[in-house]
Write a protein that holds these residues in place. Sequence first.
Motif, PDB file in Angstrom:
ATOM      1  N   TRP A 211       0.832  -1.203   0.000  1.00 44.95           N
ATOM      2  CA  TRP A 211       0.000   0.000   0.000  1.00 44.95           C
ATOM      3  C   TRP A 211       0.869   1.255   0.000  1.00 44.95           C
TER       4      TRP A 211
ATOM      5  N   SER B  11       1.187   4.058  -3.119  1.00 47.03           N
ATOM      6  CA  SER B  11       1.017   5.505  -2.962  1.00 47.03           C
ATOM      7  C   SER B  11       2.301   6.252  -3.319  1.00 47.03           C
TER       8      SER B  11
ATOM      9  N   CYS C  98      -3.131   8.099  -3.435  1.00 51.04           N
ATOM     10  CA  CYS C  98      -4.126   7.039  -3.282  1.00 51.04           C
ATOM     11  C   CYS C  98      -5.476   7.519  -3.810  1.00 51.04           C
TER      12      CYS C  98
ATOM     13  N   PHE D 180      -8.348   7.484  -1.156  1.00 49.68           N
ATOM     14  CA  PHE D 180      -8.249   8.513  -0.124  1.00 49.68           C
ATOM     15  C   PHE D 180      -8.816   9.828  -0.660  1.00 49.68           C
ATOM     16  N   ASN D 181      -8.451  10.150  -1.887  1.00 49.60           N
ATOM     17  CA  ASN D 181      -8.855  11.429  -2.464  1.00 49.60           C
ATOM     18  C   ASN D 181     -10.352  11.486  -2.761  1.00 49.60           C
TER      19      ASN D 181
ATOM     20  N   SER E 290     -13.554   1.206  -0.484  1.00 49.16           N
ATOM     21  CA  SER E 290     -12.697   1.489   0.673  1.00 49.16           C
ATOM     22  C   SER E 290     -12.981   0.514   1.805  1.00 49.16           C
TER      23      SER E 290
ATOM     24  N   HIS F   1      -4.443   1.091   8.976  1.00 49.84           N
ATOM     25  CA  HIS F   1      -5.167   1.828   7.945  1.00 49.84           C
ATOM     26  C   HIS F   1      -4.902   3.331   8.085  1.00 49.84           C
ATOM     27  N   ALA F   2      -4.920   3.814   9.318  1.00 52.91           N
ATOM     28  CA  ALA F   2      -4.698   5.241   9.571  1.00 52.91           C
ATOM     29  C   ALA F   2      -3.283   5.661   9.185  1.00 52.91           C
TER      30      ALA F   2
ATOM     31  N   ARG G 193      -3.034   5.991   5.382  1.00 54.55           N
ATOM     32  CA  ARG G 193      -3.750   7.173   4.916  1.00 54.55           C
ATOM     33  C   ARG G 193      -2.992   8.456   5.273  1.00 54.55           C
TER      34      ARG G 193
ATOM     35  N   ASN H  40       0.050   8.916   2.951  1.00 53.17           N
ATOM     36  CA  ASN H  40      -0.394   9.377   1.638  1.00 53.17           C
ATOM     37  C   ASN H  40      -0.750  10.868   1.677  1.00 53.17           C
ATOM     38  N   ALA H  41      -1.558  11.255   2.664  1.00 51.06           N
ATOM     39  CA  ALA H  41      -2.014  12.650   2.729  1.00 51.06           C
ATOM     40  C   ALA H  41      -0.848  13.607   2.898  1.00 51.06           C
TER      41      ALA H  41
END
Length: 199
Positions: A96, A100, A109, A112-113, A133, A165-166, A169, A172-173
Amino acid sequence: MPADGRLARGAATRRVVLRRAVDVASVDGLEGLSLGRLATELELSKSGVFALFGSKEELQLATIEAAFTIFESHVVTPSLDLPPGLPRLRAICENWLDYSENRVFPGGCFFFNVGAEFDARPGRVHDAVAAASGSFAAFIRETALEAVALGQVDADPEVLAFELHALGRAANADAVLNGGPAPYALARRAINARLAPKP
């Protein structure tokens, strides 16, 4: 042209349009998609592209499906080659982060977006994004449950899955917003610490 030839040409055009659509949506969102824009960028007839999808919503739904197929091929499917439990859980996380970081989609991702775009907007597109998701979150959770059941990790599997998972994310962010590999390196360190084998 025989009917089967037209069908094959239509299917090939649809694949080309959707490959461009997933890239556009990863940057500009699903609302940034339009049949006219895709036709112009790909030098196709607008009527031909419209005939493939019929409406913007159908294009959005097809784009989500195409994006999930790409996502699965990079993240989920390779992890299935690893044994259940901790080896597979590590592979999911690493795949993952690689997906990303390597910008399989130019906007990072995809889910995510578009999740942020549609999280508070009810309807078919929201439901499709949530289902995609959610299925990945469920896969992480099931694999975490296996790792705990096999005695490989000492953790609450629901909390562990949520944390992993967090972390993905967040990496990626932060990376999409600020650039650079640092968020991915931090996420890998945190995941490795969280998945330390049970003593």
